[in-house]
Motif scaffolding. Structure first.
Motif, PDB file in Angstrom:
ATOM      1  N   ALA A 428       0.849  -1.187   0.000  1.00 58.97           N
ATOM      2  CA  ALA A 428       0.000   0.000   0.000  1.00 58.97           C
ATOM      3  C   ALA A 428       0.887   1.239   0.000  1.00 58.97           C
ATOM      4  N   PRO A 429       0.679   2.170  -0.941  1.00 64.03           N
ATOM      5  CA  PRO A 429       1.508   3.389  -0.973  1.00 64.03           C
ATOM      6  C   PRO A 429       1.365   4.178   0.322  1.00 64.03           C
ATOM      7  N   LEU A 430       2.470   4.751   0.759  1.00 67.28           N
ATOM      8  CA  LEU A 430       2.471   5.478   2.027  1.00 67.28           C
ATOM      9  C   LEU A 430       1.531   6.678   1.984  1.00 67.28           C
ATOM     10  N   GLU A 431       1.480   7.358   0.854  1.00 67.26           N
ATOM     11  CA  GLU A 431       0.650   8.556   0.763  1.00 67.26           C
ATOM     12  C   GLU A 431      -0.837   8.232   0.823  1.00 67.26           C
ATOM     13  N   GLN A 432      -1.200   6.964   0.651  1.00 66.56           N
ATOM     14  CA  GLN A 432      -2.602   6.575   0.731  1.00 66.56           C
ATOM     15  C   GLN A 432      -3.003   6.116   2.125  1.00 66.56           C
ATOM     16  N   LEU A 433      -2.042   6.075   3.032  1.00 68.13           N
ATOM     17  CA  LEU A 433      -2.315   5.633   4.393  1.00 68.13           C
ATOM     18  C   LEU A 433      -2.461   6.847   5.310  1.00 68.13           C
ATOM     19  N   GLU A 434      -3.397   6.776   6.201  1.00 70.69           N
ATOM     20  CA  GLU A 434      -3.631   7.858   7.146  1.00 70.69           C
ATOM     21  C   GLU A 434      -2.652   7.758   8.310  1.00 70.69           C
ATOM     22  N   ARG A 435      -1.989   8.852   8.605  1.00 75.50           N
ATOM     23  CA  ARG A 435      -0.985   8.860   9.678  1.00 75.50           C
ATOM     24  C   ARG A 435      -1.595   9.390  10.972  1.00 75.50           C
ATOM     25  N   TYR A 436      -1.151   8.777  12.066  1.00 78.33           N
ATOM     26  CA  TYR A 436      -1.578   9.237  13.392  1.00 78.33           C
ATOM     27  C   TYR A 436      -0.340   9.428  14.263  1.00 78.33           C
ATOM     28  N   ASP A 437      -0.236  10.590  14.924  1.00 77.55           N
ATOM     29  CA  ASP A 437       0.863  10.889  15.848  1.00 77.55           C
ATOM     30  C   ASP A 437       0.321  10.895  17.268  1.00 77.55           C
ATOM     31  N   ALA A 438       0.999  10.184  18.141  1.00 78.48           N
ATOM     32  CA  ALA A 438       0.570  10.115  19.529  1.00 78.48           C
ATOM     33  C   ALA A 438       0.700  11.479  20.196  1.00 78.48           C
ATOM     34  N   GLU A 439      -0.110  11.690  21.186  1.00 77.00           N
ATOM     35  CA  GLU A 439      -0.063  12.959  21.906  1.00 77.00           C
ATOM     36  C   GLU A 439       1.138  12.976  22.840  1.00 77.00           C
ATOM     37  N   GLY A 440       1.866  14.080  22.822  1.00 78.51           N
ATOM     38  CA  GLY A 440       3.010  14.226  23.723  1.00 78.51           C
ATOM     39  C   GLY A 440       4.244  13.506  23.217  1.00 78.51           C
ATOM     40  N   TYR A 441       5.230  13.425  24.088  1.00 77.89           N
ATOM     41  CA  TYR A 441       6.521  12.817  23.760  1.00 77.89           C
ATOM     42  C   TYR A 441       6.893  11.827  24.857  1.00 77.89           C
ATOM     43  N   PHE A 442       7.904  11.019  24.571  1.00 75.35           N
ATOM     44  CA  PHE A 442       8.343  10.058  25.581  1.00 75.35           C
ATOM     45  C   PHE A 442       9.850   9.839  25.466  1.00 75.35           C
ATOM     46  N   LEU A 443      10.409   9.333  26.550  1.00 79.24           N
ATOM     47  CA  LEU A 443      11.806   8.914  26.604  1.00 79.24           C
ATOM     48  C   LEU A 443      11.809   7.414  26.878  1.00 79.24           C
ATOM     49  N   GLY A 444      12.441   6.651  25.988  1.00 79.63           N
ATOM     50  CA  GLY A 444      12.237   5.215  25.950  1.00 79.63           C
ATOM     51  C   GLY A 444      13.190   4.379  26.774  1.00 79.63           C
ATOM     52  N   THR A 445      13.336   3.126  26.356  1.00 80.34           N
ATOM     53  CA  THR A 445      14.073   2.128  27.127  1.00 80.34           C
ATOM     54  C   THR A 445      15.527   2.519  27.357  1.00 80.34           C
ATOM     55  N   LEU A 446      16.176   3.049  26.331  1.00 81.22           N
ATOM     56  CA  LEU A 446      17.595   3.368  26.467  1.00 81.22           C
ATOM     57  C   LEU A 446      17.823   4.572  27.365  1.00 81.22           C
ATOM     58  N   TYR A 447      16.837   5.423  27.472  1.00 78.85           N
ATOM     59  CA  TYR A 447      16.922   6.520  28.437  1.00 78.85           C
ATOM     60  C   TYR A 447      16.993   5.962  29.854  1.00 78.85           C
ATOM     61  N   GLY A 448      16.221   4.920  30.121  1.00 78.08           N
ATOM     62  CA  GLY A 448      16.286   4.287  31.426  1.00 78.08           C
ATOM     63  C   GLY A 448      17.582   3.539  31.649  1.00 78.08           C
ATOM     64  N   TYR A 449      18.064   2.830  30.626  1.00 81.21           N
ATOM     65  CA  TYR A 449      19.282   2.037  30.779  1.00 81.21           C
ATOM     66  C   TYR A 449      20.547   2.890  30.902  1.00 81.21           C
ATOM     67  N   THR A 450      20.479   4.149  30.518  1.00 82.83           N
ATOM     68  CA  THR A 450      21.609   5.062  30.693  1.00 82.83           C
ATOM     69  C   THR A 450      21.476   5.870  31.978  1.00 82.83           C
ATOM     70  N   ASP A 451      20.665   5.368  32.912  1.00 85.29           N
ATOM     71  CA  ASP A 451      20.418   6.087  34.170  1.00 85.29           C
ATOM     72  C   ASP A 451      19.880   7.490  33.903  1.00 85.29           C
ATOM     73  N   LYS A 452      18.982   7.558  32.908  1.00 89.23           N
ATOM     74  CA  LYS A 452      18.319   8.814  32.545  1.00 89.23           C
ATOM     75  C   LYS A 452      19.332   9.916  32.246  1.00 89.23           C
ATOM     76  N   SER A 453      20.180   9.604  31.286  1.00 87.71           N
ATOM     77  CA  SER A 453      21.232  10.546  30.901  1.00 87.71           C
ATOM     78  C   SER A 453      20.633  11.864  30.414  1.00 87.71           C
ATOM     79  N   PRO A 454      21.106  12.998  30.926  1.00 85.00           N
ATOM     80  CA  PRO A 454      20.605  14.299  30.444  1.00 85.00           C
ATOM     81  C   PRO A 454      20.947  14.558  28.986  1.00 85.00           C
ATOM     82  N   LEU A 455      21.875  13.808  28.431  1.00 84.45           N
ATOM     83  CA  LEU A 455      22.210  13.984  27.018  1.00 84.45           C
ATOM     84  C   LEU A 455      21.035  13.639  26.109  1.00 84.45           C
TER      85      LEU A 455
END
Length: 606
Positions: A428-455
């Motif tokens: 299916a062509p990408l331009e024919q698919l409806e996109r949805y963006d989640a509300e807000g932002y997140f910091l994922g698994t690697l953020y936790g594994y780096t002891d929540k590095s400020p970088l």
């Protein structure tokens, strides 16, 4: 006593009168007295003794010798020496009072010549003005610096005082979405905790978490970090190597609310189950702070996470033996499948394959070579999906999260395109698919594994997906009987603040079934790790029935289930870390009845 001879103050006439000769002794006395008589000196000359005149000129000439041109210095010396020579000749030839005046004039002329040479010598150096002005300039600079320091100190102090006054009135927060954690609250008064010091520590955390304008200041800090990463000075200055513990917090997944129905104690984090400590990774790891390394100091062997800019990535270790062993497992599955059932293999590269340093993309760290080695050892009857090449075409797009080890919905779509190419299907062509963006932002698994590095604060991610062209329903089950259906979210429109990857299938389950409105009668079973969660929804446009099995949770015989459901295609999708994951391989061996090598007999102790 003889009277002193008076000085001759008369000018000589053209015909001087003859001098009357006296007795021999008297004449000698007159000659001695005459030699002791000196003409009056000028005022500037009286302070300089005769025996220092020539030394003074010599010192000045020596001082000039370092900065004057040799020819000019020689001319000045010749003039001074000529004056002195003329004066000496005059001494020898002068025997009368007029000679005394000539002698004084010659000496004055020599002194004047030396003074003139000294002035010409020091004029070019301009030493005196520099010595006099330097202390004044330094004093002015110190005064200016002190004034600015006072202004800065007063401003900061006033700012802190204002914030301190606002603290009691500032509304207190309970949760920080940016940091994925609960904020400290005001501790209750307890005498035992006061004396133990726990109360003061709790109050410190309370003030630090509830400080006025805290979220705004964190946002400013992220903006500054983003600007620094956008304009890097040197690429190797942004490289940080980290050795992270698997229990360092910051889970990438959350507990499934329905998990208790399947006697599962809690949802296992995807990164915890997929990135195990095998021989390909350090067996003993310790949590360490992010350390900055130059290109010559990189030591990947003692690290398992690398931060480049605001992107964290797992360091992949390639082993020909492990990849060949994984291929043997896939070949075993192909050998036991029903005759008409096709087997499809997809191995997904990690983000470091495209965004790591050159060292992390080649040799013993190469994702590409690991995938190629697996495909080379797999049977020719197996359909092999080249997701690597398709993803490589879109590295400038948002195909991998920056703080999480998964790919995004867009990255999974490009793998779906590669799948369709391998299976001769129309994507299916990408331009024919409806996109949805989640509300807000997140910091994922690697953020936790780096002891929540400020970088990583400036690299926060956002979940997104593309809706397939056909509608579908999704249920998951505890086992192959499929008699306890629980409705699931195929593509959720909301996700936990700390893991937007839960948008896809709601996480990992033992067995799931997707029934599409695409009534083409085709069916597929997908054996997967968590990377398959974002990929599977795209299959809705290609299959009517999609079965999802996670070998880490599913325990029933797989071949019996495939025969019972009359499944057409079987697909195995893993990312390169899972090929050596003992949990995944152990579960796979259990449900496929993989032949185990007989253990070698232990040598008897003699």
């Amino acid at each position: 006593m003889q009277e002193p001879i008076p000085r001759n103050t008369h000018k000589p006439t053209s015909n001087p009168a003859p001098v009357k000769r006296k007795a021999q002794g008297e004449g000698r006395l007159q000659a001695q007295s005459h030699s002791s008589v000196r003409p009056p000196m000028a005022a500037s000359q009286q302070s300089l003794p005769n025996n220092r005149l020539d030394k003074h000129a010599a010192y000045k000439a020596a001082d000039c010798r370092m900065i004057k041109r040799p020819q000019r210095l020689a001319n000045e010396h010749s003039r001074a020496n000529g004056s002195r020579q003329g004066m000496a000749e005059h001494r020898l030839t002068s025997g009368s009072q007029p000679g005394v005046n000539a002698h004084a004039a010659a000496r004055n002329h020599a002194y004047a010549q030396s003074k003139a040479a000294s002035r010409r010598c020091t004029k070019g150096r301009q030493v005196v003005p520099q010595i006099k002005e330097a202390p004044e300039v330094r004093q002015a600079m110190v005064h200016t610096a002190n004034r600015y320091n006072k202004i800065i100190f007063t401003t900061l102090l006033g700012f802190l005082v204002i914030l301190g006054m606002l603290f009691p009135l500032w509304p207190k927060q309970t949760m920080s979405k940016d940091e994925n954690r609960a904020l400290a609250q005001k501790p209750a008064w307890n005498w035992s905790e006061v004396f133990s010091g726990e109360y003061s520590s709790a109050m410190d955390s309370y003030y630090a978490d509830q400080f006025p304008f805290r979220q705004q200041l964190l946002s400013i800090n992220r903006g500054i970090s983003a600007a620094r990463n956008y304009f890097p000075q040197k690429s190797d200055e942004q490289i940080h190597l980290i050795t992270a513990k698997k229990d360092s917090g910051g889970k990438g997944g959350v507990e499934n609310p329905e998990e208790d129905l399947f006697s599962q104690a809690e949802e296992t984090t995807a990164a915890e189950t997929e990135v195990q400590e095998t021989e390909l990774q350090p067996k003993e790891v310790k949590a360490t702070e992010a350390k900055l390394h130059t290109q010559d100091q990189l030591d990947y062997e003692t690290s398992n996470i690398v931060i480049i800019g605001n992107r964290a990535m797992e360091i992949h270790y390639y082993s020909p033996d492990y990849t060949a062993e994984y291929a043997k497992h896939i070949n075993h599955l192909a050998s036991i499948l029903p005759e008409k059932t096709r087997l499809i293999s997809m191995v997904v590269p990690t983000a470091v394959a495209f965004y790591g340093t050159e060292d992390l993309r080649t040799g013993t760290y190469s994702n590409f070579e690991a995938i190629q080695n697996i495909y080379n050892h797999e049977d020719s009857s197996i359909f092999k999906v080249d997701a690597y090449s398709e993803l490589a075409k879109h590295v400038e797009e948002y195909i991998y999260f920056r703080t999480d080890h998964h790919w995004t919905g867009l990255g999974a779509y490009y793998a779906y395109v590669a799948f369709c190419d391998a299976m001769e299907l129309e994507a299916a062509p990408l331009e024919q698919l409806e996109r949805y963006d989640a509300e807000g932002y997140f910091l994922g698994t690697l953020y936790g594994y780096t002891d929540k590095s400020p970088l990583l604060l400036s690299g926060e991610d956002q979940g997104m997906f593309y809706l397939p062209q056909h509608d579908a329903s999704y249920n998951y089950y505890s086992d192959a009987k499929m008699d306890d259906p629980i409705p699931g979210a195929l593509l959720a429109y909301s996700a936990p603040t700390d893991n937007h990857y839960m948008l896809y299938l709601g996480g990992d389950v033992a067995l799931g079934h997707i029934e599409s409105e695409n009534k083409n009668g085709k069916s597929i079973l997908v054996l997967k790790d968590s990377f398959g969660n974002a990929f599977i929804p795209y299959l809705i446009d290609q299959y009517q029935d999609i079965y999802v099995v996670d070998p880490r949770r599913f325990t029933d015989p797989l071949i019996d289930f495939i025969k019972a459901q009359e499944i057409d295609d079987v697909m195995v999708i893993n990312y390169t870390f899972a090929v050596s994951n003992p949990d995944w391989l152990g579960g796979f061996e259990l449900i496929t009845n993989y032949p185990q090598d007989e253990p070698e007999a232990e040598a008897s102790e003699g």
